[in-house]
Design a protein around this motif. Structure first.
Motif, PDB file in Angstrom:
ATOM      1  N   UNK A 131       0.835  -1.206   0.000  1.00 30.18           N
ATOM      2  CA  UNK A 131       0.000   0.000   0.000  1.00 30.18           C
ATOM      3  C   UNK A 131       0.865   1.250   0.000  1.00 30.18           C
ATOM      4  N   UNK A 132       0.466   2.191  -0.850  1.00 28.28           N
ATOM      5  CA  UNK A 132       1.096   3.506  -0.872  1.00 28.28           C
ATOM      6  C   UNK A 132      -0.030   4.521  -0.825  1.00 28.28           C
ATOM      7  N   UNK A 133       0.088   5.523   0.028  1.00 29.22           N
ATOM      8  CA  UNK A 133      -0.978   6.511   0.146  1.00 29.22           C
ATOM      9  C   UNK A 133      -0.585   7.829  -0.522  1.00 29.22           C
ATOM     10  N   UNK A 134       0.668   7.936  -0.974  1.00 30.76           N
ATOM     11  CA  UNK A 134       1.146   9.228  -1.491  1.00 30.76           C
ATOM     12  C   UNK A 134       1.049   9.362  -3.000  1.00 30.76           C
ATOM     13  N   UNK A 135       1.401   8.318  -3.731  1.00 23.54           N
ATOM     14  CA  UNK A 135       1.714   8.501  -5.151  1.00 23.54           C
ATOM     15  C   UNK A 135       0.550   8.240  -6.091  1.00 23.54           C
ATOM     16  N   UNK A 136      -0.466   7.522  -5.634  1.00 25.04           N
ATOM     17  CA  UNK A 136      -1.492   7.078  -6.581  1.00 25.04           C
ATOM     18  C   UNK A 136      -0.996   5.968  -7.495  1.00 25.04           C
ATOM     19  N   UNK A 137       0.241   5.513  -7.249  1.00 24.46           N
ATOM     20  CA  UNK A 137       0.885   4.354  -7.905  1.00 24.46           C
ATOM     21  C   UNK A 137       1.368   4.597  -9.336  1.00 24.46           C
ATOM     22  N   UNK A 138       0.888   5.636 -10.016  1.00 23.54           N
ATOM     23  CA  UNK A 138       1.241   5.759 -11.432  1.00 23.54           C
ATOM     24  C   UNK A 138       2.754   5.862 -11.615  1.00 23.54           C
ATOM     25  N   UNK A 139       3.397   6.689 -10.804  1.00 21.31           N
ATOM     26  CA  UNK A 139       4.833   6.879 -10.984  1.00 21.31           C
ATOM     27  C   UNK A 139       5.626   5.660 -10.505  1.00 21.31           C
ATOM     28  N   UNK A 140       5.051   4.935  -9.561  1.00 20.39           N
ATOM     29  CA  UNK A 140       5.681   3.686  -9.131  1.00 20.39           C
ATOM     30  C   UNK A 140       5.631   2.675 -10.280  1.00 20.39           C
ATOM     31  N   UNK A 141       4.466   2.562 -10.896  1.00 17.13           N
ATOM     32  CA  UNK A 141       4.310   1.627 -12.014  1.00 17.13           C
ATOM     33  C   UNK A 141       5.252   2.022 -13.155  1.00 17.13           C
ATOM     34  N   UNK A 142       5.290   3.318 -13.473  1.00 14.71           N
ATOM     35  CA  UNK A 142       6.174   3.783 -14.535  1.00 14.71           C
ATOM     36  C   UNK A 142       7.635   3.444 -14.219  1.00 14.71           C
ATOM     37  N   UNK A 143       8.008   3.632 -12.947  1.00 15.49           N
ATOM     38  CA  UNK A 143       9.398   3.378 -12.549  1.00 15.49           C
ATOM     39  C   UNK A 143       9.751   1.901 -12.712  1.00 15.49           C
ATOM     40  N   UNK A 144       8.867   1.025 -12.262  1.00 14.19           N
ATOM     41  CA  UNK A 144       9.179  -0.402 -12.324  1.00 14.19           C
ATOM     42  C   UNK A 144       9.190  -0.867 -13.785  1.00 14.19           C
ATOM     43  N   UNK A 145       8.233  -0.373 -14.561  1.00 13.90           N
ATOM     44  CA  UNK A 145       8.237  -0.720 -15.992  1.00 13.90           C
ATOM     45  C   UNK A 145       9.521  -0.225 -16.659  1.00 13.90           C
TER      46      UNK A 145
ATOM     47  N   UNK B 626      -5.580  12.324  -6.013  1.00 15.74           N
ATOM     48  CA  UNK B 626      -6.684  11.797  -6.826  1.00 15.74           C
ATOM     49  C   UNK B 626      -7.057  10.387  -6.371  1.00 15.74           C
ATOM     50  N   UNK B 627      -6.065   9.556  -6.110  1.00 17.34           N
ATOM     51  CA  UNK B 627      -6.396   8.189  -5.681  1.00 17.34           C
ATOM     52  C   UNK B 627      -7.010   8.190  -4.282  1.00 17.34           C
ATOM     53  N   UNK B 628      -6.520   9.106  -3.423  1.00 21.76           N
ATOM     54  CA  UNK B 628      -7.123   9.223  -2.088  1.00 21.76           C
ATOM     55  C   UNK B 628      -8.606   9.602  -2.223  1.00 21.76           C
ATOM     56  N   UNK B 629      -8.889  10.446  -3.211  1.00 19.68           N
ATOM     57  CA  UNK B 629     -10.280  10.843  -3.455  1.00 19.68           C
ATOM     58  C   UNK B 629     -11.095   9.693  -4.036  1.00 19.68           C
ATOM     59  N   UNK B 630     -10.483   8.874  -4.877  1.00 20.28           N
ATOM     60  CA  UNK B 630     -11.202   7.709  -5.412  1.00 20.28           C
ATOM     61  C   UNK B 630     -11.510   6.717  -4.292  1.00 20.28           C
ATOM     62  N   UNK B 631     -10.583   6.600  -3.339  1.00 24.61           N
ATOM     63  CA  UNK B 631     -10.833   5.754  -2.171  1.00 24.61           C
ATOM     64  C   UNK B 631     -12.031   6.259  -1.381  1.00 24.61           C
ATOM     65  N   UNK B 632     -12.054   7.562  -1.159  1.00 24.12           N
ATOM     66  CA  UNK B 632     -13.184   8.202  -0.454  1.00 24.12           C
ATOM     67  C   UNK B 632     -14.481   7.960  -1.224  1.00 24.12           C
ATOM     68  N   UNK B 633     -14.371   7.954  -2.564  1.00 21.91           N
ATOM     69  CA  UNK B 633     -15.558   7.841  -3.406  1.00 21.91           C
ATOM     70  C   UNK B 633     -16.210   6.465  -3.291  1.00 21.91           C
ATOM     71  N   UNK B 634     -15.417   5.415  -3.359  1.00 28.25           N
ATOM     72  CA  UNK B 634     -16.054   4.097  -3.507  1.00 28.25           C
ATOM     73  C   UNK B 634     -15.607   3.033  -2.500  1.00 28.25           C
TER      74      UNK B 634
END
Lengths: 153, 725
Positions: A131-145, B626-634
């Motif tokens: 779980x990551x609460x900061x990045x939204x994962x997009x940049x993590x995914x880009x980095x690993x790819x 944005x993802x934190x907000x999507x979590x809040x959303x659903x």
């Protein structure tokens, strides 16, 4: 009991209750504090280490189970040379607060050994336990790819 | 030119190699561990606190309210919250006593053997019933704050009346690093606190008032996320660790377990929002009547300011010729709610964006046409009477539409459950967000930054913490750019109140814009100062002369407020914020018709950031928010038991988005500069929280016809809404 294992390339032995959590042995006995505790129940992945190459949540592992095993922590991943996933995470902005970052690097390094050029979907599957609460994962995914794609340099 | 590029973050490699030390990684010699004895009751009189027999108490210290040397108050805005309950508990999990012992397990066991005797009292849980209720929690009527905004002239045109109610639930910040704080005794009898925090000076003040003396300094450890959850709450841990360190005469560390952190710490304020609007047949908005209730919980914390921001954002990025808005934040016997990214604005704009969709449905208008008809343009006036300069609403809308025109990448689309019947939908929502403190907040705070020459390098001294957003990188970039030197020669010092001036708290999307702007001014002052001392020349020449001359070279700069119309906190009229950020979100998702589950395929955001000081860091803020907000959303739902205690207090049942839940993100940064920010930058930390939930609701409606006006839109609720069509 005395538990012997290889930790980051060095043989170690620890006198410990057998059911002590591997995470505590690493952090308290061996002072390897790079593995973090985010939940203590195997949900967040911040404590991920590799046991004989496989990514494992060290908060769920009784230390007796690693007797005779190879354990790698984040301290061992970047030593002696920085791992490609660490460099890529730095360049792509995959680390923010950094608390989940060691665990993500360990899971990603295990994935890249099996699959050096993963799709975004494969990365998301491999990291679904971190779980990551900061990045939204997009940049993590880009980095690993991009880690072994030459995009990091 | 380093501004506008994305150098690797300063703290990146330490974090990536495990070398960064977070609070729980610190283990000074002789440290003991603290644990908290908490109320199991929502409202009760404490009849007694005692050590249970049969437990070995020889290596344990126990602290109660009687041991507090100064004020038994967690100092923040209103002195209503005790450090330790004194006679009465007003919410479940309220701290009653503290223990410390040589190991964490020992401390937790001791805490379980502290016996508290209660006399139960009736408790109030419903915020709509709390106002004016005979049971008193706060003040005369259980109201922390009422806000009224009246603006404009009522219409006499023929119009349609449309009303709706919108609600939002609790949300946990869920920083991955639990709260943690270390207290150490100083040789001079004072206390040093090191911990996970956003606002070192909040803690500094709170501990000093509790102790009744000033021998206190507070230093930030590397902090594993905050999102508002480490704005005010760490003051409580700091006061507790301080009391235990004094009692035990040794360092004491308190680190919450995740379940304790979830049950005890602040959450996003739940809201109930009623909107009644008058709209012409063509879709021109005429009148907005709004009623907002928020649940503050048992103590004030920052609730008045959260309500304020909700009220100021309720109108959304739209022009309303007339508005009458009335908000109330009330007390209940539940754990206090507090700061969380967005700070009331997400709740308010969820309501407004859903209401826009309701208007469109009712009037048979295209929701996008309705929005375009009423979006702010240059020179429009907000409900506080603020004239908007270059609003970016249309710019972000167009940028998002352009980016969303590309087809969703089928390779990135999750398959979902095999054989499930899925329906796709797209939704769009818009938001605005006031950057920095409301009204005259910055004028009151007068945030400061100091710069010091260290050799020929420059140290930046501020209390603005890096909690992941990138302050350790952004401030050196701003100073280096202003001085015309390499970024490698500028560094932030430790954020220790014994060493750095008070820059104001790390909150309110203000750090890069306000404190970063002060860094820029401080660098200009440093150049002027060096020229006065050492004649003309560029920074390198001047720094070399200063180094040869020896002695301390230090300048301090205070933030100067830049607004046109003074803010009136009584009438809520004037310039509410120095500037606004703007955002448009377009969500592509699918709804599983069998389960009501929502799968996200792609989210496009376009955000006016003023100037992207570091595009990678800026996009990182927006994507994470944005993802934190999507979590809040659903996904994220806090379930309370009959005492108001969080039942799903684990990461197995309080579900935040994983990498698999997260969609592909396309992040467009729009730059409409704010002349008062460094290089044009605006605040960006919070705005990504505002629009996504409403875009999701619109997309669900487009996919399957289900209309949802309550958050979170869990599968159960989506399914029920599909059934109710």
């Amino acid at each position: 009991m005395i538990v012997r294992f290889n930790c980051n390339g060095s043989d170690v032995q620890v006198d410990t209750p057998p059911m002590a959590r591997l995470l505590d042995v690493l952090r308290e006995d061996l002072r390897l504090v790079g593995s973090k505790e985010g939940c203590g129940e195997g949900e967040c992945g911040a404590c991920t280490v590799r046991i004989d190459g496989a990514p494992v949540m060290s908060c769920l592992v009784p230390v007796a189970q690693v007797d005779g095993c190879r354990v790698q922590t984040i301290e061992g991943l970047g030593s002696p040379a920085t791992h490609a996933v660490q460099t890529a995470m730095l360049m792509f902005g995959g680390a923010q607060c950094g608390i989940c970052t060691p665990g993500i690097c360990m899971s990603a390094a295990a994935l890249l050994e099996e699959n050096p050029h993963p799709t975004a979907e494969a990365v998301r599957v491999a990291l679904a336990g971190n779980l990551c609460r900061c990045t939204g994962y997009q940049k993590v995914v880009d980095a690993v790819c991009g880690a072994l794609a030459g995009g990091a340099s | 030119m380093v501004i506008g590029t994305s150098p690797p973050r300063r703290d990146g490699m330490d974090k990536l190699t495990g070398r960064s030390l977070y609070a729980d990684d610190l283990r000074p010699s002789g440290v003991w561990y603290g644990a908290t004895v908490r109320s199991s009751r929502a409202h009760a009189r404490i009849l007694g606190v005692r050590r249970a027999e049969g437990f070995d108490w020889s290596n344990v210290v126990l602290v109660t309210a009687d041991d507090i040397p100064g004020l038994n108050v967690v100092s923040l805005m209103t002195d209503d919250q005790p450090v330790l309950a004194d006679g009465i508990v007003r919410h479940v999990t309220e701290p009653i006593a503290l223990v410390a012992a040589p190991t964490r397990e020992h401390a937790l066991a001791a805490a379980q053997h502290v016996v508290v005797e209660y006399e139960d009292l009736p408790a109030l849980f419903d915020p709509l019933a709390a106002e004016g209720h005979e049971l008193r929690i706060f003040g005369e009527d259980n109201v922390f704050k009422r806000i009224r905004i009246e603006h404009g002239v009522r219409t006499d045109a023929t119009a349609h009346l449309i009303r709706g109610r919108y609600t939002t639930g609790l949300q946990e910040q869920l920083y991955i690093e639990p709260q943690s704080m270390l207290a150490e005794l100083r040789a001079d009898g004072g206390i040093t606190l090191t911990g996970s925090m956003q606002c070192p000076y909040y803690i500094d003040r709170a501990v000093k008032r509790m102790l009744g003396h000033d021998r206190v300094n507070v230093a930030q450890a590397v902090t594993g996320g905050g999102f508002g959850g480490k704005e005010e709450y760490p003051s409580i841990l700091a006061c507790h660790a301080t009391l235990l360190a004094i009692a035990a005469r040794r360092p004491v560390k308190i680190t919450y377990r995740r379940d304790e952190d979830l049950r005890a710490t602040t959450k996003r304020h739940p809201a109930v929002i009623d909107l009644v609007t008058m709209v012409t047949a063509r879709g021109q908005l005429l009148e907005l009547h709004g009623r907002v209730w928020m649940d503050g919980g048992a103590y004030h914390t920052l609730s008045t300011v959260v309500l304020s921001r909700a009220m100021l954002h309720l109108q959304g990025p739209y022009r309303w010729p007339y508005a009458s808005l009335h908000g109330t934040v009330v007390a209940t016997h539940t754990p206090p709610n507090g700061a969380f990214r967005g700070f009331g604005a997400p709740q308010a704009q969820w309501a407004m964006e859903r209401h826009m969709d309701r208007i469109a449905r009712h009037m048979r208008l295209d929701p996008l046409v309705l929005r375009r008809e009423n979006l702010f343009v240059h020179g429009d006036v907000s409900v506080t009477g603020q004239t908007l300069q270059n609003p970016g609403a249309f710019a972000v809308l167009e940028a998002a539409e352009r980016a969303a025109a590309a087809p969703v990448n089928p390779k990135r689309v999750r398959p979902g459950v095999v054989g499930a019947e899925m329906r796709s939908g797209r939704g769009l929502a818009l938001a605005w967000h006031g950057c920095g403190f409301t009204g005259n907040g910055e004028a009151k705070i007068r945030g400061k930054v100091a710069l010091e020459l260290r050799g020929r390098d420059v140290a930046v001294l501020s209390s603005s913490t890096d909690i992941g957003q990138g302050t350790e990188t952004i401030f050196p970039m701003i100073v280096a750019q202003t001085l015309g030197i390499d970024m490698e020669r500028v560094f932030n010092t430790a954020h220790d109140t014994g060493l750095v001036p008070d820059s104001g708290p790390t909150v309110a999307s203000r750090t890069a814009m306000v404190v970063g702007g002060t860094c820029e001014k401080a660098a200009q002052r440093l150049l002027r100062h060096l020229r006065e001392l050492h004649g003309e020349g560029d920074f390198d020449a001047l720094a070399a002369r200063a180094e040869a001359a020896g002695g301390l070279v230090r300048v301090e700069e205070t933030y100067e407020v830049n607004t046109n119309v003074e803010w009136n906190p009584d009438t809520y009229q004037g310039d509410a914020y120095p500037c606004y950020g703007w955002s448009c979100v377009i969500v592509d998702l699918r709804v599983d018709l069998d389960t009501g589950e929502v799968l996200y395929d792609r989210v496009v955001t376009a955000t006016d950031v003023g100037k992207a000081l570091s595009p990678v860091l800026a996009a990182g803020q927006i994507e994470g928010g944005t993802l934190q907000a999507l979590g809040w959303a659903t996904q994220e739902e806090v379930v309370l038991d009959k005492q108001g205690c969080m039942r799903n207090d684990r990461l197995t049942n309080y579900i935040i988005p994983t990498a698999l839940d997260g969609p592909e993100m396309i992040t467009e940064l729009v730059e409409i500069p704010y002349e008062g920010g460094p290089f044009g930058a605006k605040g960006i930390g919070e705005i990504p929280m505002d629009a996504p939930a409403a875009a999701v609701a619109q997309a669900i409606e487009a996919a399957c016809g289900a209309v949802l006006d309550s958050l979170p839109m869990t599968p159960e609720r989506v399914f029920a809404a599909m059934e109710a069509r």
